[in-house]
Write an enzyme that holds these catalytic residues in place. Structure first.
Site, PDB file in Angstrom:
ATOM      1  N   LYS A  30      70.809  56.951 -15.106  1.00  0.00           N
ATOM      2  CA  LYS A  30      69.462  57.539 -15.172  1.00  0.00           C
ATOM      3  C   LYS A  30      69.436  58.708 -16.154  1.00  0.00           C
ATOM      4  O   LYS A  30      68.541  58.793 -16.997  1.00  0.00           O
ATOM      5  CB  LYS A  30      69.058  57.986 -13.755  1.00  0.00           C
ATOM      6  N   SER A  31      70.390  59.605 -16.054  1.00  0.00           N
ATOM      7  CA  SER A  31      70.393  60.793 -16.930  1.00  0.00           C
ATOM      8  C   SER A  31      70.464  60.386 -18.403  1.00  0.00           C
ATOM      9  O   SER A  31      69.767  60.933 -19.256  1.00  0.00           O
ATOM     10  CB  SER A  31      71.598  61.682 -16.618  1.00  0.00           C
TER      11      SER A  31
ATOM     12  N   ASP B 281      74.285  64.533  -6.701  1.00  0.00           N
ATOM     13  CA  ASP B 281      73.402  63.436  -6.269  1.00  0.00           C
ATOM     14  C   ASP B 281      74.100  62.483  -5.292  1.00  0.00           C
ATOM     15  O   ASP B 281      73.448  61.632  -4.691  1.00  0.00           O
ATOM     16  CB  ASP B 281      72.907  62.636  -7.486  1.00  0.00           C
TER      17      ASP B 281
HETATM   18  C1  S3P Z   1      70.086  65.555 -13.822  1.00  0.00           C
HETATM   19  C2  S3P Z   1      70.646  66.716 -13.353  1.00  0.00           C
HETATM   20  C3  S3P Z   1      70.789  67.027 -11.923  1.00  0.00           C
HETATM   21  C4  S3P Z   1      70.665  65.782 -11.061  1.00  0.00           C
HETATM   22  C5  S3P Z   1      69.490  64.941 -11.474  1.00  0.00           C
HETATM   23  C6  S3P Z   1      69.629  64.489 -12.914  1.00  0.00           C
HETATM   24  C7  S3P Z   1      69.967  65.357 -15.284  1.00  0.00           C
HETATM   25  O1  S3P Z   1      69.784  67.939 -11.543  1.00  0.00           O
HETATM   26  O2  S3P Z   1      70.553  66.149  -9.708  1.00  0.00           O
HETATM   27  O3  S3P Z   1      69.384  63.799 -10.646  1.00  0.00           O
HETATM   28  O4  S3P Z   1      69.756  64.208 -15.711  1.00  0.00           O
HETATM   29  O5  S3P Z   1      70.106  66.338 -16.013  1.00  0.00           O
HETATM   30  P1  S3P Z   1      69.958  69.538 -11.762  1.00  0.00           P
HETATM   31  O6  S3P Z   1      70.078  69.781 -13.189  1.00  0.00           O
HETATM   32  O7  S3P Z   1      68.699  70.129 -11.214  1.00  0.00           O
HETATM   33  O8  S3P Z   1      71.166  69.900 -10.980  1.00  0.00           O
END
Ligand code: S3P
Length: 436
Positions: free
Chosen positions: A19-20, A323
């Site tokens: 996803k990221s 996550d």
């Molecule tokens: C993400 C960062 C994380 C993660 C989120 C996706 C990202 O959040 O929990 O599901 O893609 O940069 P945080 O940056 O708020 O920790």
């Protein structure tokens, strides 16, 4: 949906794209010159929100399912949106796009679902305002019919971008979303921008932006970026999402007589804390065929049924598995002994308050869980029983408690299974395909 404990699980699967990385591929492709082609893109609701926002900013994006083609217009090619940018349920879309919008000479208004309207955005407003952007949050009850400002620091909000200057920002939270927003705004600043985090968060932005031609450097927990690079379209193959693989890791480990091979999973060390945690709990997990794909480390993950024991999950590990804490908590409830999760106060501001929601649902299944301000203590080893699960429309809660239900006695029911499609549209079909 009803979930029971009568199956074992065998076979191979490939989980959907990360996803990221999928979000970033759209965003960085949009602000690069030329074509970006993305394969194994995650067709989950969150990443589709990112596509729709960039289409409203004037970028042509073809979604062919098997691949995505982005016709990038360069750093200064976005155009003012005529409509509200709907970010849906996606915190990543909201925070990262805000960094880009902070550098545009037009204003944009963002809004999303009930969950996104509660999530804290001051964490990005603060540094981006220091760089020269302006933010106003609107009272959601009268929005969009009338615009009444509020100091909620949440969506809906308007960002007025403009000339930015570089800053050094000491972030109070270890958050890749905050870090990425600041680095993306830094592309539009007059001088170098840098950010120091208390603990290193996932580094996909640093890796992928460098691949597109940005000058990004990392030194410990500090990342810096030079402004106005020449970004050029790239071919990106998105690895499988370790956060989605996590449910199948747990399924293979917890379910008796099971063995699963999860193929092509991203194992970037800033993301793969679950592997360390599973090993610490005595889980039989091995990495096979380790390699690098589009600048990211990838492997196949083999898991076999294991008897597990408790552990401590805290400190620098937390951002590397943030996550995965819902599914780690489920594993802890089935493991012998005590698991303590600390330093994870960020769980309270995810798609739901995950400390409260994990506690509520594990307790309903008969587990011993004591919540704390920054985590929880789980005394494992009790036989869990099926229960009615309240997902709070949180995709990771729905998936984690499906795995719990498959290993509990009796039937488990989810009040909402559709929310899994935020990050894993074929989750339930994939489970069924592995059931003996
Ligand atoms: C993400 C960062 C994380 C993660 C989120 C996706 C990202 O959040 O929990 O599901 O893609 O940069 P945080 O940056 O708020 O920790």
């Amino acid at each position: 949906m009803q979930i029971t404990d009568k199956y074992a699980f065998h076979g191979e699967l490939s989980v959907p794209g990360d996803k990221s990385i999928s979000h970033r591929s759209i965003m960085f492709g949009a602000i690069s010159k030329g074509t970006t082609m993305v394969t194994n893109f995650l067709q989950g609701a969150d990443c589709l929100s990112t596509i729709s926002c960039f289409q409203k900013l004037g970028i042509s994006i073809e979604n062919q399912n098997s691949h995505i083609v982005i016709h990038g217009k360069g750093l200064h090619g976005l155009t003012a949106p005529s409509k509200i940018l709907n970010v849906g349920n996606s915190g990543t879309t909201t925070r990262l796009i805000s960094g880009i919008l902070a550098g545009q000479h037009f204003e944009s208004t963002l809004d999303g679902d009930d969950s996104i309207r509660k999530r804290p955005m001051k964490r990005i407003f603060t540094p981006l305002t220091q760089m020269g952007a302006e933010f106003s949050s609107w009272n959601p009850s009268s929005f969009p019919a009338s615009l009444q400002t509020t100091d909620s620091g949440c969506a809906p909000f308007t960002v007025r971008g403009g000339k930015l200057h570089g800053i050094h920002y000491n972030s109070p939270v270890a958050s890749a979303q905050v870090k990425s927003a600041v680095l993306l705004a830094g592309l539009y600043a007059e001088d170098i921008t840098s950010i120091t985090e208390p603990v290193l968060s996932r580094n996909h932005t640093e890796l992928m932006l460098s691949g597109f031609g940005a000058e990004v450097t990392s030194d410990g927990t500090t990342a810096s970026i030079k402004p106005e690079p020449k970004l050029e379209g790239q071919n990106i193959h998105v690895p499988g999402d370790i956060s989605s693989a996590a449910y199948f890791i747990a399924l293979g480990l917890l379910t008796p007589h099971s063995e699963l091979l999860i193929k092509n999973v991203g194992i970037n060390p800033t993301r793969s804390g679950i592997i360390t945690a599973v090993h610490a709990m005595g889980g039989n997990l091995s990495l096979i065929n380790e390699r690098t794909v589009s600048g990211e480390p990838v492997a196949d993950i083999l898991v076999k049924s294991s008897s597990m024991h408790g552990t401590v999950i805290d400190g620098e590990m937390i951002p590397t598995l943030i996550d995965e804490i819902p599914i780690l908590a489920v594993m802890a409830a089935f493991a012998e002994g005590t698991t303590t999760i600390k330093d994870a106060q960020e769980l309270k501001v995810k798609e739901s308050d995950r400390i409260a929601v994990i506690t509520e649902n594990l307790s309903a299944m008969g587990a011993s869980v004591t919540p704390s301000d920054d985590g929880m203590t789980i005394k494992g080893g009790r036989q869990l029983h099926g229960a009615q699960i309240h997902t709070h429309q949180d995709h990771r809660i729905a998936m984690a408690f499906t795995i719990a239900g498959l290993n509990a006695s009796g039937e488990t029911t989810l009040d909402d299974k559709k929310c899994a499609a935020i990050s894993y549209p074929s989750f339930f079909e994939d489970i069924l395909s592995l059931a003996d």
